[in-house]
Motif scaffolding. Structure first.
Motif, PDB file in Angstrom:
ATOM      1  N   ALA A 117       0.827  -1.213   0.000  1.00 34.60           N
ATOM      2  CA  ALA A 117       0.000   0.000   0.000  1.00 34.60           C
ATOM      3  C   ALA A 117       0.859   1.260   0.000  1.00 34.60           C
ATOM      4  CB  ALA A 117      -0.934   0.005   1.204  1.00 34.60           C
ATOM      5  N   GLN A 118       1.889   1.304   0.850  1.00 30.42           N
ATOM      6  CA  GLN A 118       2.720   2.508   0.893  1.00 30.42           C
ATOM      7  C   GLN A 118       3.447   2.714  -0.425  1.00 30.42           C
ATOM      8  OE1 GLN A 118       6.180   3.144   0.864  1.00 30.42           O
ATOM      9  NE2 GLN A 118       6.761   0.990   0.679  1.00 30.42           N
ATOM     10  N   ASP A 119       3.853   1.614  -1.064  1.00 28.19           N
ATOM     11  CA  ASP A 119       4.538   1.712  -2.351  1.00 28.19           C
ATOM     12  C   ASP A 119       3.590   2.254  -3.426  1.00 28.19           C
ATOM     13  OD1 ASP A 119       6.919   1.169  -4.030  1.00 28.19           O
ATOM     14  OD2 ASP A 119       5.599  -0.315  -4.974  1.00 28.19           O
ATOM     15  N   ALA A 120       2.344   1.787  -3.411  1.00 26.25           N
ATOM     16  CA  ALA A 120       1.349   2.259  -4.374  1.00 26.25           C
ATOM     17  C   ALA A 120       1.013   3.731  -4.160  1.00 26.25           C
ATOM     18  CB  ALA A 120       0.087   1.404  -4.287  1.00 26.25           C
ATOM     19  N   LEU A 121       0.996   4.161  -2.893  1.00 26.54           N
ATOM     20  CA  LEU A 121       0.675   5.550  -2.581  1.00 26.54           C
ATOM     21  C   LEU A 121       1.779   6.511  -3.005  1.00 26.54           C
ATOM     22  CD1 LEU A 121      -0.855   5.256   0.980  1.00 26.54           C
ATOM     23  CD2 LEU A 121      -1.978   6.274  -1.001  1.00 26.54           C
ATOM     24  N   GLY A 122       3.023   6.102  -2.862  1.00 31.48           N
ATOM     25  CA  GLY A 122       4.139   7.005  -3.079  1.00 31.48           C
ATOM     26  C   GLY A 122       4.464   7.723  -1.783  1.00 31.48           C
ATOM     27  N   GLU A 123       5.151   8.840  -1.870  1.00 31.92           N
ATOM     28  CA  GLU A 123       5.620   9.549  -0.677  1.00 31.92           C
ATOM     29  C   GLU A 123       4.452  10.041   0.184  1.00 31.92           C
ATOM     30  OE1 GLU A 123       8.185  13.487   0.625  1.00 31.92           O
ATOM     31  OE2 GLU A 123       8.174  12.879  -1.467  1.00 31.92           O
ATOM     32  N   VAL A 124       4.363   9.527   1.395  1.00 33.19           N
ATOM     33  CA  VAL A 124       3.296   9.915   2.320  1.00 33.19           C
ATOM     34  C   VAL A 124       3.636  11.273   2.926  1.00 33.19           C
ATOM     35  CG1 VAL A 124       2.065   9.315   4.440  1.00 33.19           C
ATOM     36  CG2 VAL A 124       2.680   7.524   2.813  1.00 33.19           C
ATOM     37  N   ASN A 141       6.591   5.137   4.709  1.00 29.86           N
ATOM     38  CA  ASN A 141       7.305   4.646   3.532  1.00 29.86           C
ATOM     39  C   ASN A 141       8.564   3.873   3.904  1.00 29.86           C
ATOM     40  OD1 ASN A 141       6.314   7.705   2.321  1.00 29.86           O
ATOM     41  ND2 ASN A 141       5.707   5.858   1.243  1.00 29.86           N
ATOM     42  N   SER A 142       9.293   4.355   4.880  1.00 31.66           N
ATOM     43  CA  SER A 142      10.577   3.728   5.217  1.00 31.66           C
ATOM     44  C   SER A 142      10.447   2.519   6.128  1.00 31.66           C
ATOM     45  CB  SER A 142      11.524   4.756   5.837  1.00 31.66           C
ATOM     46  OG  SER A 142      10.970   5.283   7.034  1.00 31.66           O
ATOM     47  N   PRO A 201       7.020   0.573   7.174  1.00 34.74           N
ATOM     48  CA  PRO A 201       5.573   0.401   7.339  1.00 34.74           C
ATOM     49  C   PRO A 201       5.178  -0.604   8.420  1.00 34.74           C
ATOM     50  CG  PRO A 201       6.305  -0.647   5.308  1.00 34.74           C
ATOM     51  CD  PRO A 201       7.463   0.145   5.846  1.00 34.74           C
ATOM     52  N   TYR A 202       6.042  -1.590   8.708  1.00 35.77           N
ATOM     53  CA  TYR A 202       5.704  -2.617   9.697  1.00 35.77           C
ATOM     54  C   TYR A 202       6.328  -2.360  11.065  1.00 35.77           C
ATOM     55  CZ  TYR A 202       4.215  -5.139   5.543  1.00 35.77           C
ATOM     56  OH  TYR A 202       3.596  -5.502   4.377  1.00 35.77           O
ATOM     57  N   GLY A 203       7.069  -1.264  11.177  1.00 34.80           N
ATOM     58  CA  GLY A 203       7.731  -0.942  12.435  1.00 34.80           C
ATOM     59  C   GLY A 203       7.299   0.415  12.943  1.00 34.80           C
ATOM     60  N   GLU A 204       8.185   1.398  12.833  1.00 38.17           N
ATOM     61  CA  GLU A 204       7.913   2.747  13.336  1.00 38.17           C
ATOM     62  C   GLU A 204       6.786   3.455  12.583  1.00 38.17           C
ATOM     63  OE1 GLU A 204       9.315   4.040  16.141  1.00 38.17           O
ATOM     64  OE2 GLU A 204      10.138   2.010  16.295  1.00 38.17           O
ATOM     65  N   GLY A 205       6.373   2.917  11.434  1.00 35.80           N
ATOM     66  CA  GLY A 205       5.303   3.530  10.644  1.00 35.80           C
ATOM     67  C   GLY A 205       3.912   3.000  10.960  1.00 35.80           C
ATOM     68  N   TRP A 206       3.743   2.316  12.102  1.00 32.83           N
ATOM     69  CA  TRP A 206       2.401   1.834  12.491  1.00 32.83           C
ATOM     70  C   TRP A 206       1.451   3.017  12.637  1.00 32.83           C
ATOM     71  CZ3 TRP A 206       0.245   3.094  17.320  1.00 32.83           C
ATOM     72  CH2 TRP A 206       1.112   3.673  18.245  1.00 32.83           C
ATOM     73  N   LEU A 207       0.149   2.769  12.525  1.00 32.86           N
ATOM     74  CA  LEU A 207      -0.845   3.847  12.541  1.00 32.86           C
ATOM     75  C   LEU A 207      -1.575   4.002  13.877  1.00 32.86           C
ATOM     76  CD1 LEU A 207      -2.425   3.272   9.027  1.00 32.86           C
ATOM     77  CD2 LEU A 207      -0.795   5.049   9.692  1.00 32.86           C
ATOM     78  N   PHE A 208      -2.199   2.918  14.361  1.00 32.49           N
ATOM     79  CA  PHE A 208      -2.990   3.023  15.602  1.00 32.49           C
ATOM     80  C   PHE A 208      -3.119   1.654  16.249  1.00 32.49           C
ATOM     81  CE2 PHE A 208      -5.897   2.298  12.131  1.00 32.49           C
ATOM     82  CZ  PHE A 208      -6.935   1.524  12.623  1.00 32.49           C
ATOM     83  N   GLU A 209      -3.596   1.650  17.494  1.00 29.36           N
ATOM     84  CA  GLU A 209      -3.808   0.414  18.235  1.00 29.36           C
ATOM     85  C   GLU A 209      -5.264   0.316  18.668  1.00 29.36           C
ATOM     86  OE1 GLU A 209      -0.892   0.549  21.397  1.00 29.36           O
ATOM     87  OE2 GLU A 209       0.670  -0.235  20.065  1.00 29.36           O
TER      88      GLU A 209
END
Length: 128
Positions: free
Chosen positions: A34-41, A94-95, A97-105
């Motif tokens: 998803a982040q790759d498809a979006l491009g620079e967030v 982008n850098s 997504p599965y670590g520091e780029g998490w969104l919410f809990e």
């Protein structure tokens, strides 16, 4: 090829969900695909801490230089935390997504709800 960790579950809308902790709280983000498809967030709109969410609800959005994409709740429960680091550094999605780029809990209403999510293998087949 996108990075799709085997230890996570996935939604058809490209969110990932981590394993529940002892309190039944799960961490959620968007996938590498998803982040790759979006491009620079460039901006992230978070759900409100304390908000009740239902699986499939739009709970926020991610804006990139290309487009705006809705964020969906993959599970039902209460939002317990948001990643406020993304307010100043949205490109972390982008850098990492599965670590520091998490969104919410979310504190799960029903832990068995995660059983209906996609495995890494199923998600890999979905995105090709």
């Amino acid at each position: 090829m996108s990075n799709i960790p085997a230890d996570l579950k996935y939604s058809a809308e490209h969110e990932w969900i981590g394993a529940a902790d002892a309190e039944g709280v799960v961490r959620i983000g968007i996938t590498d695909f998803a982040q790759d498809a979006l491009g620079e967030v460039v901006y992230v709109e978070h759900p409100e801490v304390g908000a009740a969410v239902s699986a499939g609800d739009v709970v926020g959005e991610v804006e990139s230089t290309k487009s705006v994409s809705d964020i969906y709740a993959p599970v039902t429960g209460e939002v317990t935390a948001v990643n406020s680091t993304l307010d100043d550094q949205p490109q972390t999605i982008n850098s990492d997504p599965y670590g520091e780029g998490w969104l919410f809990e979310v504190k799960l209403s029903d832990a068995s709800e995660t059983d209906s999510l996609l495995s890494a293998e199923d998600y890999t087949q979905q995105v090709g």
